[in-house]
Design a protein around this motif. Structure first.
Motif, short mmCIF file in Angstrom:
data_model
loop_
_atom_site.label_atom_id
_atom_site.label_comp_id
_atom_site.label_asym_id
_atom_site.label_seq_id
_atom_site.Cartn_x
_atom_site.Cartn_y
_atom_site.Cartn_z
N VAL A 46 -3.14 -4.65 -5.13
CA VAL A 46 -2.10 -4.35 -4.15
C VAL A 46 -2.40 -5.05 -2.83
O VAL A 46 -1.56 -5.70 -2.22
CB VAL A 46 -1.99 -2.82 -3.93
N SER A 47 -3.65 -4.90 -2.39
CA SER A 47 -4.05 -5.43 -1.09
C SER A 47 -4.07 -6.96 -1.08
O SER A 47 -3.75 -7.59 -0.08
CB SER A 47 -5.43 -4.87 -0.75
N MET A 89 -5.97 -1.02 -6.21
CA MET A 89 -5.83 -1.18 -4.77
C MET A 89 -6.18 -2.61 -4.35
O MET A 89 -5.57 -3.16 -3.43
CB MET A 89 -6.71 -0.17 -4.03
N VAL A 119 0.84 -1.21 0.00
CA VAL A 119 0.00 0.00 0.00
C VAL A 119 0.87 1.26 0.00
O VAL A 119 0.60 2.22 -0.72
CB VAL A 119 -0.95 0.00 1.21
#
Lengths: 385, 400
Positions: free
Chosen positions: B303-304, B300, B72
């Motif tokens: 990424v997460s 995101m 993040v």
């Protein structure tokens, strides 16, 4: 930033997905559709037993105090199964309005009965002339000695034919499209002066045209402060749009899987048609549309808690634009990739397409939401000069 | 589940943002804002500023100058850099050859190259494509024959971005002509100053010089510059494809272009109102913003989710990043073209480079809009064209 579900949310997801997988295959759905109400009362009882019908309500009303994420989990599973039951009408819209605007007495009288499955609601708001404008209410409510008298027509009321009670919007003041002057009332569907014409919709669900002629209500039937109902209507509409976004993602996921599976099994020219590049690229575009839609369903769910209603509305409109576009693309292309079988009523893929199509005109179409977003300045602020 | 940044992540964002605001030289910022081309010096200067702060290669291991940032944080860093707007560190160095050396290089190669890659003492270019090997990269024919302790390289590379600025090239060469396609390829680092190596420019449709042809005529490369094992180069090149997925969408850069387009559209009049106030323009931009927001969240999610997936498994959502990311970069440059209107059509290269002494035709910002639009068409071609991306997704993710 964190995209993980809590342990309770994972359990909810597993149980509702299992229920839909076991009890809602395509043939079972056809059976349910033939029941008198157009959906399965037995499934409704199952939802009650699993706690789905009380999900968003406080514990003291028989609920479990769930939020947007819980609603998203349930709606996504429902989307996969193309469920027919009036969850959106009863729990999200009707129950949502009672929980949001109702008095303690109204909540206590209605919400536990929603949660236990014994009461069905519908939100009688849309009118023939309104064209997605939530403030466009021509139905009137005027004072009389004992309470209110309602007069008007409601159109395309989802599950309005099977509802026990209607939440009816009516104008007590102002011009037809004024934001102020709208009131909500709880109306018994069997009350004198309520005429309902139920009909099936293109997606296999049910709706009703409702005529309200000289319907007499008590003062205590008003839901919230008469004249100031629009913010509540907007808020539950936004919740409903987020719920529909999740439902759409569930349906898109299923349509994507069914289509990819078909590409792997259907043979022409001696090979699986999924070996053809033109079809592979289309399948990838379906996946891209699905993932973009999934992201925006998450965004809509998260933004339901936004304190500023204008910011919330922008986010919901943005999500709705993406969901509608993805749904249209996936629906049309899933039928195309199936060829002839995609055109038939006997095969499931066309039913997903029909459901996406029906969503398109629910609570505002793509153009309506794109225009609303653009008017509000969009999602990205201009650079400071 | 919470899509918002945590207070710690927000504090990190503010720290990064403040650093970019303070540390970026004003001349570079101004060029970035106007969309002007940066000189080699600008790019080197900026990367050294980042490196001095320890942020040129944040995604590398700590021992080689990286950080211990979470995915993040890395994401926030990139996003903020693009929104500043500040130039990215040189991708060939930090995202392409660097990670390959870290994963497959010898200790000596790591010590020799990694610090210089981070500080941009060595500027690398990528020698992959050839006249007969574009999308079909594995059919490349540039050969390397071992002669004593040197490889002798012969052949030709093409579309070699910024080869004319580079000190070094990481290059795919064929070391076994008998082996089938992917199996006879090796990964070689070549000093651009070696005798027998010639670089010729290929002007692009933006009127500028990005691409080159590179010719190899008995170029002698020390065998110690081979990365990993001979004939395993394809594996190392492919490792790159799975590496560094999150930068590829360039959401921050597209957002910046949209912010800029909205700002400029407020200054352009259409009849008696600003272009920014016309419904058609607003809806067009809003439609892009919707897709950009979706892509931002998709990114995101990737990424997460990275920490939940084994390294070899590709998140299906990551397939969106290159395809949609490049489409939206292109859409954003198109919007800027619309804002500039006919002014964009004046060809004024000196104003693109910020070296002009005379006044521009039209507003200064309009000089860079058409070159940006033209050159961004390359985004859906390089790094594996979007059609190749679809082939790969169809095979690897959909199993078709």
């Amino acid at each position: 930033m964190d995209f993980d579900f809590s342990a309770e949310q994972r359990m909810l997801k597993e149980s509702v997905e299992r229920l839909i997988a076991e009890r809602y295959d395509f043939d079972q759905r056809k059976q349910y559709m033939r029941e008198p109400a157009g959906f399965s009362r037995a499934m409704w009882a199952q939802y009650a037993e699993l706690g789905l019908l009380g999900l968003p309500f406080a514990e003291k009303y028989g609920g479990s105090g769930g939020g947007g994420i819980e609603a998203m989990i349930v709606m996504e599973a429902f989307g996969r199964g193309l469920t027919l039951e009036p969850y959106l009408a009863t729990v999200v819209l009707g129950g949502g309005l009672v929980a949001l605007a109702g008095s303690e007495a109204q909540r206590a009288a209605i919400l536990p009965r929603i949660a236990d499955g014994s009461l069905l609601l519908a939100f009688a708001h849309g009118e023939p002339q309104a064209r997605y404008d939530l403030a466009d209410v021509a139905t009137t409510a005027r004072r009389d000695a004992d309470g209110w008298i309602i007069e008007g027509s409601k159109s395309f009321v989802a599950h309005g034919d099977s509802a026990d009670k209607l939440i009816v919007s009516a104008r007590i003041d102002g011009q037809r499209r004024d934001a102020r002057g709208i009131a909500l009332f709880i109306v018994d569907a069997a009350a004198e002066g309520v005429q309902r014409r139920g009909y099936p919709t293109q997606d296999g669900l049910r709706a009703a045209e409702i005529r309200l002629s000289n319907v007499k209500l008590r003062s205590s039937d008003a839901l919230g402060e008469p004249g100031k109902a629009l913010p509540s209507i907007q808020q539950v509409s936004d919740r409903a749009l987020a719920a529909i976004a999740a439902e759409a993602v569930g349906a898109m996921t299923a349509a994507h899987e069914i289509t990819v599976e078909y590409l792997k099994t259907r043979k022409q020219f001696g090979v699986a048609i999924g070996t053809f590049q033109a079809l592979q690229h289309r399948a990838v575009d379906i996946l891209v549309n699905l993932e973009q839609a999934r992201s925006m369903a998450l965004y809509a769910t998260m933004m339901l808690d936004e304190a500023d209603p204008a910011e919330r509305a922008k986010a919901i409109s943005a999500a709705t634009v993406q969901i509608r576009r993805s749904g249209k693309f996936i629906g049309q292309q899933a039928v195309q990739l199936h060829g002839g079988i995609g055109m038939t009523l006997e095969y499931k893929i066309g039913h997903y397409f029909k459901r996406f199509t029906a969503m398109e005109s629910t609570l505002g179409d793509t153009d309506h939401h794109l225009a609303a977003l653009a008017r509000a300045g969009g999602l990205i602020a201009a650079n400071a000069s | 589940m919470d899509l918002r940044f945590t207070p710690e992540e927000l504090a990190f964002r503010d720290e990064v943002r403040a650093f970019f605001r303070e540390a970026q030289p004003a001349s570079i910022r101004r060029k970035m804002e106007l969309g002007q081309r940066l000189s080699r010096d600008d790019i080197v200067t900026w990367q050294r500023i980042l490196n001095a702060r320890g942020w040129a290669v944040p995604h590398w291991p700590l021992e080689w100058g990286g950080t211990d940032w979470s995915p993040v944080q890395n994401y926030i860093f990139k996003e903020e850099m693009q929104l500043a707007p500040a130039p990215d560190p040189l991708g060939f160095n930090v995202s392409m050859v660097g990670p390959v050396i870290i994963a497959f290089g010898t200790e000596a190669q790591k010590r020799r190259f990694l610090p210089k890659l981070a500080n941009l003492d060595y500027w690398f270019c990528q020698g992959f494509s050839e006249p007969g090997a574009g999308s079909d990269l594995a059919s490349l024919r540039t050969s390397a024959r071992l002669d004593g302790d040197h490889y002798v390289v012969n052949g030709q590379k093409i579309w070699t971005s910024r080869a004319h600025l580079a000190d070094w090239m990481f290059c795919l060469v064929r070391t076994d002509a008998g082996a089938k396609l992917q199996r006879g390829i090796s990964y070689l680092l070549i000093d651009m100053k070696t005798a027998g190596l010639t670089v010729r420019p290929i002007p692009t449709i933006d009127g500028e010089h990005h691409f080159n042809e590179v010719f190899f005529d008995d170029v002698r490369v020390p065998a110690e510059n081979l990365i990993g094992e001979e004939n395993k180069g394809w594996t190392y090149a492919k490792y790159l494809l799975g590496n560094e997925r999150t930068g590829i969408a360039r959401v921050g850069a597209s957002k910046y272009r949209i912010q800029r387009a909205k700002q400029l559209a407020a200054t352009v009049m259409v009849g008696d109102r600003a272009l920014a106030d016309t419904e058609r323009f607003r809806e067009k931009v809003a439609a892009i913003e919707v897709e950009l927001k979706a892509l931002e969240i998709t990114q995101m999610r990737v990424v997460s989710n990275a920490r939940n997936l084994p390294p070899a498994v590709q998140d299906p959502a990551s397939s969106v990043l290159k395809i949609k990311g490049t489409e939206l970069q292109q859409a954003a440059t198109e919007i800027l073209m619309e804002v500039a209107g006919a002014h964009a059509m004046a060809l004024q290269s000196e104003h693109l480079w910020g070296t002009a002494s005379d006044a521009p035709v039209g507003p200064e910002w309009s000089a860079t809009v058409a070159p940006d639009y033209f050159y961004t068409r390359a985004a859906s071609i390089y790094g594996g064209s979007n059609e190749i991306q679809r082939n790969v997704v169809a095979k690897r993710i959909l199993g078709l």
